[in-house]
Design a protein around this motif. Structure first.
Motif, PDB file in Angstrom:
ATOM      1  N   GLU A  50     -44.217  22.401 -25.332  1.00  0.00           N
ATOM      2  CA  GLU A  50     -43.292  23.073 -26.241  1.00  0.00           C
ATOM      3  C   GLU A  50     -42.799  22.087 -27.293  1.00  0.00           C
ATOM      4  O   GLU A  50     -41.936  21.257 -27.023  1.00  0.00           O
ATOM      5  N   ALA A 100     -39.515  13.315 -30.476  1.00  0.00           N
ATOM      6  CA  ALA A 100     -40.614  13.225 -31.450  1.00  0.00           C
ATOM      7  C   ALA A 100     -40.435  14.311 -32.504  1.00  0.00           C
ATOM      8  O   ALA A 100     -39.717  15.290 -32.303  1.00  0.00           O
ATOM      9  N   HIS A 126     -38.365  24.818 -39.885  1.00  0.00           N
ATOM     10  CA  HIS A 126     -37.529  23.644 -40.157  1.00  0.00           C
ATOM     11  C   HIS A 126     -38.324  22.586 -40.933  1.00  0.00           C
ATOM     12  O   HIS A 126     -37.736  21.722 -41.566  1.00  0.00           O
TER      13      HIS A 126
HETATM   14  C1  LIG Z   1     -34.219  27.175 -32.903  1.00  0.00           C
HETATM   15  S1  LIG Z   1     -34.165  25.701 -31.912  1.00  0.00           S
HETATM   16  C2  LIG Z   1     -35.395  26.159 -30.731  1.00  0.00           C
HETATM   17  C3  LIG Z   1     -35.379  25.380 -29.458  1.00  0.00           C
HETATM   18  C4  LIG Z   1     -36.354  25.870 -28.395  1.00  0.00           C
HETATM   19  N1  LIG Z   1     -37.724  25.917 -28.855  1.00  0.00           N
HETATM   20  C5  LIG Z   1     -35.958  27.228 -27.864  1.00  0.00           C
HETATM   21  O1  LIG Z   1     -36.697  28.188 -28.113  1.00  0.00           O
HETATM   22  O2  LIG Z   1     -34.904  27.332 -27.225  1.00  0.00           O
HETATM   23  C6  LIG Z   1     -34.982  24.583 -33.001  1.00  0.00           C
HETATM   24  C7  LIG Z   1     -35.193  23.190 -32.468  1.00  0.00           C
HETATM   25  O3  LIG Z   1     -36.051  22.505 -33.374  1.00  0.00           O
HETATM   26  C8  LIG Z   1     -35.686  21.142 -33.371  1.00  0.00           C
HETATM   27  N2  LIG Z   1     -36.282  20.535 -34.567  1.00  0.00           N
HETATM   28  C9  LIG Z   1     -35.955  20.744 -35.876  1.00  0.00           C
HETATM   29  N3  LIG Z   1     -36.782  20.033 -36.671  1.00  0.00           N
HETATM   30  C10 LIG Z   1     -37.645  19.375 -35.856  1.00  0.00           C
HETATM   31  C11 LIG Z   1     -38.740  18.510 -36.077  1.00  0.00           C
HETATM   32  N4  LIG Z   1     -39.103  18.156 -37.321  1.00  0.00           N
HETATM   33  N5  LIG Z   1     -39.422  18.045 -35.019  1.00  0.00           N
HETATM   34  C12 LIG Z   1     -39.059  18.367 -33.754  1.00  0.00           C
HETATM   35  N6  LIG Z   1     -38.015  19.187 -33.474  1.00  0.00           N
HETATM   36  C13 LIG Z   1     -37.326  19.697 -34.518  1.00  0.00           C
HETATM   37  C14 LIG Z   1     -34.171  21.183 -33.326  1.00  0.00           C
HETATM   38  O4  LIG Z   1     -33.628  19.942 -32.920  1.00  0.00           O
HETATM   39  C15 LIG Z   1     -33.938  22.324 -32.334  1.00  0.00           C
HETATM   40  O5  LIG Z   1     -33.828  21.852 -31.028  1.00  0.00           O
END
Ligand SMILES: C[S@@+](CC[C@H](N)C(=O)[O-])C[C@H]1O[C@@H](n2cnc3c(N)ncnc32)[C@H](O)[C@@H]1O
Length: 266
Positions: A50, A100, A126
């Motif tokens: 994930e 990461a 994002h």
């Molecule tokens: C909407 S949340 C979703 C979390 C998880 N996938 C869930 O469904 O519960 C978005 C996540 O993306 C992470 N995120 C944002 N930009 C990112 C990046 N460039 N690389 C990795 N994670 C990122 C944020 O820190 C956050 O935890």
């Protein structure tokens, strides 16, 4: 510290997890059906990934189902929280979590190691530009085993423009009640930029009779169907199917949210 793009929304993983976790088992049942239909893995999936895993709600559920899983997130607070929760449930040997960036994930694991990857809920959006988005898709092409799938959930934007929208979510756990009102301001002449959707989140966190209000503002990159297709066409992944939230083929419908089932091109 690297930005997680959530305008501070992801800084409190406890509150985020209360909102995000309900319905995870049913959501992963849908994913299992998709994998059974679209992945071609003779010995079944061995490693589940994930990207942008947040609090690790999917990792915990996969581990509960006896699956080996890896998650990663750019937010160190999210990763700490996810690790702690896995440790408390005795699942650390089955699921691990790394810090990461989605745009630099291609060398996180040996090539061809991942059987199924799942990136739901517009987290892909994002990524700020085509370069980062392509780096993610190409990184995933490197990580996927032939026959494996990357299931990416996103909402596309109509080229004709869209009206502002609103969602309201409520959830409770352990004496904490969280309500989130989210307003989405679409791109366009009155919006924030040509390819940015502004997300305005208002959280009400109630515990022990005390109510706290928190506001967060952030932007998600937008994709029209044509922009998404063009990007995908330049990447190392190809579309096997486009499905709705329940895993039913799109079949010409306009969907508010779609699951793109992607696989390596070769
Ligand atoms: C909407 S949340 C979703 C979390 C998880 N996938 C869930 O469904 O519960 C978005 C996540 O993306 C992470 N995120 C944002 N930009 C990112 C990046 N460039 N690389 C990795 N994670 C990122 C944020 O820190 C956050 O935890």
């Amino acid at each position: 510290m690297k930005s997680d793009g959530g305008g501070g929304l992801y800084d409190d993983p406890v509150v985020y997890d209360i909102l995000a976790s309900p319905g995870t088992a049913a959501e992963l049942d849908v994913l299992d059906g998709i994998v059974a239909t679209w992945a071609v893995l003779e010995d079944g999936p061995r490693l589940w990934l994930e990207p942008a895993c947040g609090t690790g709600r999917c990792l915990r559920e996969w581990a509960a189902r006896g699956r080996r899983a890896v998650g990663f997130d750019v937010s160190a607070a999210m990763v700490r929280h996810a690790r702690r929760r896995l440790r408390r449930r005795g699942q650390s040997a089955t699921a691990e979590v790394l810090v990461a960036d989605m745009a630099a994930c291609g060398h996180l694991l040996p090539p061809g190691e991942v059987d199924v990857a799942y990136l739901p809920d517009n987290s892909f959006r994002h990524l700020p530009d085509d370069r980062a988005a392509l780096a993610h898709l190409d990184g995933m092409a490197r990580l996927l085993r032939p026959g494996g799938v990357h299931v990416l959930g996103l909402s596309l934007t109509s080229p004709q423009g869209e009206p502002p929208d609103e969602d309201v979510w409520t959830a409770s756990r352990g004496g904490i009640r969280v309500t989130q009102v989210v307003n989405y301001l679409p791109p366009g002449p009155d919006g924030i930029g040509p390819r940015l959707e502004r997300v305005i989140s208002h959280l009400v966190v109630s515990r022990a009779g005390v109510e706290e209000h928190r506001d967060h503002v952030y932007d998600l990159r937008t994709y029209t169907p044509r922009q998404w297709d063009a990007l995908l066409g330049r990447s190392g992944l190809q579309r096997l199917a486009c499905l709705d939230r329940l895993g039913t083929p799109r079949a010409g419908r306009d969907l508010p949210y779609q699951l793109e089932v992607l696989a390596r091109r070769d």
